[in-house]
Design an enzyme around this catalytic site. Sequence first.
Site, PDB file in Angstrom:
ATOM      1  N   PRO A   2       0.827  -1.213   0.000  1.00 57.96           N
ATOM      2  CA  PRO A   2       0.000   0.000   0.000  1.00 57.96           C
ATOM      3  C   PRO A   2       0.855   1.254   0.000  1.00 57.96           C
ATOM      4  CG  PRO A   2      -0.828  -1.585   1.583  1.00 57.96           C
ATOM      5  CD  PRO A   2       0.494  -2.114   1.104  1.00 57.96           C
ATOM      6  N   GLU A   3       0.437   2.224  -0.795  1.00 62.38           N
ATOM      7  CA  GLU A   3       1.123   3.507  -0.869  1.00 62.38           C
ATOM      8  C   GLU A   3       0.249   4.570  -0.205  1.00 62.38           C
ATOM      9  OE1 GLU A   3       2.687   4.223  -4.837  1.00 62.38           O
ATOM     10  OE2 GLU A   3       2.840   2.074  -5.207  1.00 62.38           O
ATOM     11  N   HIS A  95      -6.978 -14.595   9.122  1.00 59.47           N
ATOM     12  CA  HIS A  95      -5.656 -14.084   9.462  1.00 59.47           C
ATOM     13  C   HIS A  95      -5.743 -12.930  10.461  1.00 59.47           C
ATOM     14  CE1 HIS A  95      -4.120 -16.635   6.291  1.00 59.47           C
ATOM     15  NE2 HIS A  95      -5.025 -16.129   5.467  1.00 59.47           N
ATOM     16  N   ARG A 115       0.100 -12.058   5.258  1.00 57.10           N
ATOM     17  CA  ARG A 115       1.523 -12.334   5.069  1.00 57.10           C
ATOM     18  C   ARG A 115       2.387 -11.912   6.248  1.00 57.10           C
ATOM     19  NH1 ARG A 115       1.551 -10.113  -1.215  1.00 57.10           N
ATOM     20  NH2 ARG A 115       0.250 -11.776  -2.067  1.00 57.10           N
ATOM     21  N   ARG A 157      20.297  15.363  -6.086  1.00 58.32           N
ATOM     22  CA  ARG A 157      20.494  13.919  -6.026  1.00 58.32           C
ATOM     23  C   ARG A 157      21.151  13.390  -7.298  1.00 58.32           C
ATOM     24  NH1 ARG A 157      17.582  11.498  -1.645  1.00 58.32           N
ATOM     25  NH2 ARG A 157      17.411  13.204  -0.154  1.00 58.32           N
TER      26      ARG A 157
END
Length: 287
Positions: A2-3, A95, A115, A157
């Site tokens: 997820p972002e 879960h 997971r 950068r």
Amino acid sequence: MPELPEVETVRQGLAQWVIGRRIAEVQVLHPRAVRRHLAGAAHFADVLVGTTFRDVRRRGKYLWLPLDSGDAVIGHLGMSGQLLLQPAAAPDENHLRVRFRFAADGPELRFVDQRTFGGLSVSAGGAELPAEIAHIARDPLDPEFSDATFVAALRRRRTEIKRALLDQTLLSGVGNIYADEALWRAQLHGARPADGLTGPAALRLLGHVRDVLGEAIKEGGTSFDALYVNVNGESGYFDRALNVYGRADQPCRRCGAQVRREAFMNRSSFSCPRCQPRPRGRVPARG
């Protein structure tokens, strides 16, 4: 993983239901779910019982829930974590890892994680900003985010643009999906050198990042399977609006060329070969 839009969708849902609710019981059903709480599962539960959630906040992809005790619960969804609000009588999920029961009537909060890459912890004294996530940069939707500071840092950068966008100490919340989508909108290949961008080009890219994130939040995020859902168990719909991510060999929505898939940091990048030509050496970005 997820972002920002997915985590923000969860944050908004939690804020509607948990603020002002006093925790009556915490059950840790799998110790891995609280492995980042170094004092252990029993301490995690004990320190929370009797406290009240007073807000739900986010820093990048992390959630933190300030408590009236001055502490905070930190949450990271990992690859499959879900924070669900369920009636107490609802059957346990397969879960289910952590359960929060509240003093007043209403749904209980459940952390479900197939997971077990996600997790919860308590940050002592972390109500204002947990020290554990203070190093993470603000995201472009944060009212205190500085466009000028970001542009200057990006242009210093010596790395590829996409790698810079994924650097959570520079810009938080952006992952593989939304980086690809923003780069497509900006007509920049992710391998272009960040220090070759002009100031106006960097600002345009930031604007596209902000637009993509905002549009995704309105659609509830992006769901490719049943693992990412909001607090009501519903999937997001932004995947229907993706222009390049996951669309290898399909026509570019802008020019019709076939979208390409390239290997990137053990993942995949998607771009248009015509709109986003690969850089040849250290070329200047289009201004």
